[in-house]
Motif scaffolding. Structure first.
Motif, PDB file in Angstrom:
ATOM      1  N   ILE A 147       0.855  -1.180   0.000  1.00  8.53           N
ATOM      2  CA  ILE A 147       0.000   0.000   0.000  1.00  8.53           C
ATOM      3  C   ILE A 147       0.891   1.230   0.000  1.00  8.53           C
ATOM      4  CG2 ILE A 147      -1.831   1.265   1.188  1.00  8.53           C
ATOM      5  CD1 ILE A 147      -2.662  -1.591   0.337  1.00  8.53           C
ATOM      6  N   SER A 148       0.684   2.110  -0.959  1.00  6.86           N
ATOM      7  CA  SER A 148       1.398   3.382  -1.026  1.00  6.86           C
ATOM      8  C   SER A 148       0.368   4.496  -0.968  1.00  6.86           C
ATOM      9  CB  SER A 148       2.198   3.500  -2.326  1.00  6.86           C
ATOM     10  OG  SER A 148       3.118   2.447  -2.440  1.00  6.86           O
ATOM     11  N   VAL A 149       0.693   5.539  -0.204  1.00  5.51           N
ATOM     12  CA  VAL A 149      -0.228   6.660  -0.037  1.00  5.51           C
ATOM     13  C   VAL A 149       0.518   7.955  -0.326  1.00  5.51           C
ATOM     14  CG1 VAL A 149      -1.814   7.861   1.523  1.00  5.51           C
ATOM     15  CG2 VAL A 149      -1.411   5.408   1.813  1.00  5.51           C
ATOM     16  N   LYS A 150      -0.075   8.785  -1.156  1.00  6.99           N
ATOM     17  CA  LYS A 150       0.438  10.127  -1.412  1.00  6.99           C
ATOM     18  C   LYS A 150      -0.648  11.091  -0.972  1.00  6.99           C
ATOM     19  CE  LYS A 150       0.616  11.730  -5.616  1.00  6.99           C
ATOM     20  NZ  LYS A 150       0.969  12.083  -6.996  1.00  6.99           N
ATOM     21  N   THR A 151      -0.270  12.146  -0.239  1.00  2.00           N
ATOM     22  CA  THR A 151      -1.248  13.115   0.233  1.00  2.00           C
ATOM     23  C   THR A 151      -0.949  14.491  -0.346  1.00  2.00           C
ATOM     24  OG1 THR A 151       0.012  13.701   2.220  1.00  2.00           O
ATOM     25  CG2 THR A 151      -1.543  11.873   2.406  1.00  2.00           C
ATOM     26  N   ILE A 152      -2.000  15.270  -0.477  1.00  2.00           N
ATOM     27  CA  ILE A 152      -1.875  16.644  -0.973  1.00  2.00           C
ATOM     28  C   ILE A 152      -2.791  17.527  -0.138  1.00  2.00           C
ATOM     29  CG2 ILE A 152      -2.257  18.197  -2.920  1.00  2.00           C
ATOM     30  CD1 ILE A 152      -1.880  15.849  -4.778  1.00  2.00           C
ATOM     31  N   TYR A 153      -2.275  18.682   0.256  1.00  2.00           N
ATOM     32  CA  TYR A 153      -3.110  19.702   0.885  1.00  2.00           C
ATOM     33  C   TYR A 153      -3.688  20.563  -0.231  1.00  2.00           C
ATOM     34  CZ  TYR A 153      -4.387  23.978   3.306  1.00  2.00           C
ATOM     35  OH  TYR A 153      -5.080  25.072   3.769  1.00  2.00           O
ATOM     36  N   ASN A 154      -5.006  20.693  -0.265  1.00  2.00           N
ATOM     37  CA  ASN A 154      -5.681  21.407  -1.349  1.00  2.00           C
ATOM     38  C   ASN A 154      -6.111  22.826  -1.007  1.00  2.00           C
ATOM     39  OD1 ASN A 154      -5.659  19.174  -3.184  1.00  2.00           O
ATOM     40  ND2 ASN A 154      -7.246  18.252  -1.936  1.00  2.00           N
TER      41      ASN A 154
END
Length: 139
Positions: free
Chosen positions: A22-29
């Motif tokens: 499992i790979s997770v990439k996050t972004i603040y929008n």
């Protein structure tokens, strides 16, 4: 005059359980308002890679969402984004979802319930704990 400032800050987290990576990439929008309350909007992109020799299906998801104001939310349900994908050996499944927090810092953790489609054995795959933050912070 209203001014909107969007920040795109990327973070990557990974974990492998029973051959499922499992790979997770996050972004603040940016910040949005619901009524009079500001919410910090985040997107997260999940990649599920089947590194095992078995065909698996994602059945359920279980999330725990924390923010720095001590709010905790629990989410569980069938599949992800309305799907219960079947992932063959060396197969990959990607999806995107969103999270809205009352504070500028938080985290998510969770697990997926999966099934081996050949043996019908169910098992859990850990989703790595990942940070949701508007700006980089040090612990």
């Amino acid at each position: 005059m209203e001014i909107y400032i969007l920040y795109y800050i990327y973070y990557m987290f990974q974990q492998k359980t029973k051959g499922i990576k499992i790979s997770v990439k996050t972004i603040y929008n940016g910040t949005i308002y619901r009524g009079y309350l500001p919410y910090y909007a985040f997107s997260y992109f999940i990649t599920i890679e089947n590194k095992s020799e078995k065909t698996v299906q994602l059945l359920e998801r279980f999330w725990t969402i924390f923010d720095s104001l001590n709010n905790t939310e629990y989410i569980e349900g069938e599949g992800v984004i309305g799907q219960t994908p079947i992932i063959t050996p060396n197969g990959v499944y990607n999806y995107k979802s969103n999270c809205f927090l009352l504070s500028s810092i938080g985290s998510m953790s969770g697990k997926y319930k999966m099934i081996d489609t050949n043996s019908s054995n169910e098992f859990f795959v850990k989703i790595p704990t990942f940070q949701l933050t508007t700006t980089p912070t040090l612990n």
